[in-house]
Design a protein around this motif. Structure first.
Motif, PDB file in Angstrom:
ATOM      1  N   ALA B  57     -33.799 -74.088 -11.597  1.00  0.00           N
ATOM      2  CA  ALA B  57     -34.879 -73.353 -11.674  1.00  0.00           C
ATOM      3  C   ALA B  57     -34.796 -72.575 -12.257  1.00  0.00           C
ATOM      4  N   GLY B  58     -33.730 -72.059 -12.816  1.00  0.00           N
ATOM      5  CA  GLY B  58     -33.135 -71.032 -13.862  1.00  0.00           C
ATOM      6  C   GLY B  58     -33.176 -69.449 -12.600  1.00  0.00           C
ATOM      7  N   LEU B  59     -33.147 -70.065 -11.673  1.00  0.00           N
ATOM      8  CA  LEU B  59     -32.745 -68.621 -10.377  1.00  0.00           C
ATOM      9  C   LEU B  59     -31.534 -68.589 -10.688  1.00  0.00           C
ATOM     10  N   ASP B  60     -30.425 -69.078 -10.773  1.00  0.00           N
ATOM     11  CA  ASP B  60     -28.846 -69.444 -10.950  1.00  0.00           C
ATOM     12  C   ASP B  60     -28.751 -69.702 -11.876  1.00  0.00           C
ATOM     13  N   THR B  77     -35.545 -68.615 -15.283  1.00  0.00           N
ATOM     14  CA  THR B  77     -37.421 -69.168 -14.712  1.00  0.00           C
ATOM     15  C   THR B  77     -37.764 -70.074 -15.314  1.00  0.00           C
ATOM     16  N   SER B  78     -39.593 -70.826 -15.609  1.00  0.00           N
ATOM     17  CA  SER B  78     -39.880 -71.093 -15.887  1.00  0.00           C
ATOM     18  C   SER B  78     -41.083 -71.848 -15.779  1.00  0.00           C
ATOM     19  N   LEU B  79     -42.126 -71.249 -16.003  1.00  0.00           N
ATOM     20  CA  LEU B  79     -43.674 -71.845 -15.335  1.00  0.00           C
ATOM     21  C   LEU B  79     -43.776 -73.647 -15.361  1.00  0.00           C
ATOM     22  N   VAL B  83     -41.144 -74.765  -8.036  1.00  0.00           N
ATOM     23  CA  VAL B  83     -40.335 -74.771  -6.601  1.00  0.00           C
ATOM     24  C   VAL B  83     -40.888 -74.285  -5.501  1.00  0.00           C
TER      25      VAL B  83
END
Lengths: 279, 307
Positions: B57-60, B77-79, B83
């Motif tokens: 997700a790009g959160l980590d 993160t990206s649209l 999630v």
């Protein structure tokens, strides 16, 4: 059930008030025998000596005097004789100004500190030292630097109401749920928009609680501050009436301070309810 | 694999432990997914499933390695990657419509209010919440909240959906309905989906591929199991499929026994070429791996059957 509870509670409140007024009345009525003395001497001594009247006014005296004040709240007979409405308006204006300045500083600063662990750690020692200082301790410094007693009072209100708001804003902002932040992150919401659309609404109940504590403290402090700076305001009125030995007016002022404090608290409580969200 | 829409390449996640030591949750993890594929990850708690999802997700951020989605290494993160959170993560001060519209207006910043609202409404209708637009999350049941979460994720028309145990907090009936919905929506929209689950039946019903992870710390992706059930499977006759129990037992065996011993028993495990398991006739089932391993899940010798 609920309405009957409220009714019963109301009845008990009225009974307690009646009992209090009754005891007060009995305790302050004239008891000692009338002493005989020459009329000139009696005039000098006053009713306390001649008729055994208590120096403490009874509820009827206070009621009558209060009625006088309520009939003419805004009269102005010079610096030492102004209506209670005017005195209260001065106090509320000072509290309002100092408090709004504190809001303008505390909430943005609290946001910054809450969002930045670095600032939070760096500013923590300063906040810890400044927070417990009695606001009145700032008064001489304020008078010396500002050189205006009225503005100094506003500064004292500012400095006393800033801490609860600042600390609650920091706490509210720092403890916004990670998942809400993550929602904003996955939606690529920028920092500014995130602050206004996620962090502010999430922290609003905590911030408003801090604001409510602050307005209470500000109203406590204004009385003491005005006793010191003098001139106008309800605090000055109390001290002035003490110097006039008018206990009746002191009691009336105490009552009004309580009522205004309650109203200020209720206004903030209403705002708090408006921003509180159920989960 | 010919079409690698998502490719996780040698990622690791390490945390600093006590006394200067580092704890490795997993390392050298390779994994790929094709476009339109529905993949489920199964493994015990602590094997780093959620960390993998958060990295996707790009959160980590991974300590090592990279993740490539649609030909581009991801950073943040990206649209494109929506999630669905386990705890639904709805903003409680916004209505159902407000929550979905927040996502829509985040993706299309120039849209006016009416356009955002109409777009959000489409997705609220899609998840069957028509009529509840102006309710707040606190007025909704758990299943309805998760529907809003799904509508919010879908409304930004992502390239892929990431789901972290989205139904684990729901009761069995609601979970079933929502699984049907998610399956229908993913098939209709050709969505690529990556889902973490603890529920073996959920994985069998939803997934095209099931990733089995061993226990952490030091977790590895042990096997990729290809789901032998047809794509147009239905919940009602799922268990009648001849390979259903073979598949189910294979997964349960893994979770019960092999997830603990896999690393010790398989010293030659190559994380870059994880064995792809086809459930079918015994002997034809494992693309790579040792002879003994095949025996463990053979239907005849399976303790899971009686369970």
């Amino acid at each position: 059930m609920n309405s009957s509870l409220r009714l019963r509670a109301g009845l008990v409140s009225i009974a307690l008030l009646a009992a209090f007024l009754g005891i007060w009345h009995l305790a302050t009525r004239s008891t000692a025998p009338v002493t005989t003395m020459s009329p000139e001497y009696a005039k000098l001594m006053g009713l306390t000596a001649t008729q055994g009247k208590s120096a403490m006014p009874g509820p009827l005296d206070v009621g009558a005097k209060l009625w006088d004040h309520l009939k003419r709240p805004f009269y102005d007979n010079g610096p030492n004789d102004k209506g209670l409405g005017i005195q209260l308006a001065y106090s509320i204006a000072r509290v309002g100004t100092g408090y709004l300045l504190a809001v303008l500083v505390a909430i943005p600063l609290g946001f910054l500190i809450g969002m930045s662990p670095l600032l939070s750690k760096a500013l923590d020692p300063f906040i810890q030292v400044l927070k417990p200082i009695s606001p009145l301790a700032w008064m001489p410094l304020a008078l010396y630097t500002i050189k205006d007693s009225s503005v100094s009072a506003i500064f004292v209100i500012f400095i006393c109401s800033i801490w609860p708001m600042l600390l609650n804003t920091v706490f509210g902002v720092a403890s916004v749920r990670k998942e809400w932040i993550n929602v904003a992150r996955t939606l690529e919401v920028g920092t500014i928009r995130r602050a206004f659309t996620v962090i502010l609404p999430a922290a609003a109940p905590t911030i408003l609680t801090g604001m409510r504590i602050s307005i209470g403290i500000a109203w406590l402090v204004i009385v003491a501050a005005e006793m010191l700076v003098g001139g106008t305001g309800i605090g000055y009125f109390v001290w002035n009436e003490w110097n006039n030995l008018s206990i009746t007016n002191v009691i009336i002022a105490i009552l009004l301070i309580g009522i205004v404090g309650m109203l200020l608290d209720q206004i903030l409580a209403r705002f708090t309810r408006m921003v509180t969200f159920p989960e | 694999m010919t079409d690698k829409f998502v490719s996780i390449e040698g990622i690791a996640k390490r945390y600093p432990g006590a006394g200067g030591a580092t704890t490795t949750i997993f390392e050298n993890l390779w994994l790929s997914m094709a476009r339109g594929e529905f993949c489920c990850v199964i493994g015990h708690s602590g094997c780093g499933k959620t960390t993998v999802l958060n990295i996707l997700a790009g959160l980590d951020a991974p300590s090592e390695g990279a993740v490539i989605v649609d030909g581009q290494a991801i950073s943040g993160t990206s649209l494109d990657r929506a999630v669905i959170f386990q705890s639904h993560a709805l903003l409680p001060w916004r209505t159902v419509l407000g929550n979905v519209a927040y996502a829509v207006s985040s993706k299309w910043r120039s849209w006016d209010r009416a356009k955002v609202k109409a777009h959000a409404q489409t997705f609220i209708d899609l998840v069957g919440l028509t009529g509840s637009e102006y309710k707040r999350p606190s007025e909704l049941s758990g299943g309805m909240k998760q529907r809003v979460g799904i509508a919010r994720a879908l409304s930004i028309t992502p390239k892929m959906m990431l789901m972290d145990e989205p139904f684990s907090a729901l009761d069995a009936l609601t979970r079933g309905t929502l699984q049907d919905e998610v399956r229908r929506i993913c098939l209709e929209t050709g969505q690529t989906a990556f889902m973490i689950t603890h529920d073996v039946d959920e994985a069998i019903y939803l997934a095209d591929k099931i990733f089995l992870m061993t226990n952490g710390p030091g977790a590895v992706l042990a096997e990729v199991v290809e789901n032998p059930l047809p794509r147009d499977r239905a919940r009602t006759d799922l268990h009648r499929h001849p390979l259903y129990y073979a598949l189910r037992n294979h997964i349960i065996d893994f979770l019960v026994a092999r997830s603990k011993t896999f690393v010790a028993e398989t010293p030659d495990h190559d994380p870059r070429n994880v064995p792809l398991v086809h459930i079918g006739k015994p002997g034809l089932t494992i693309a790579s791996g040792s002879e003994e391993q095949r025996q463990t899940w053979t239907p005849g010798t399976n303790p899971g059957l009686s369970a």
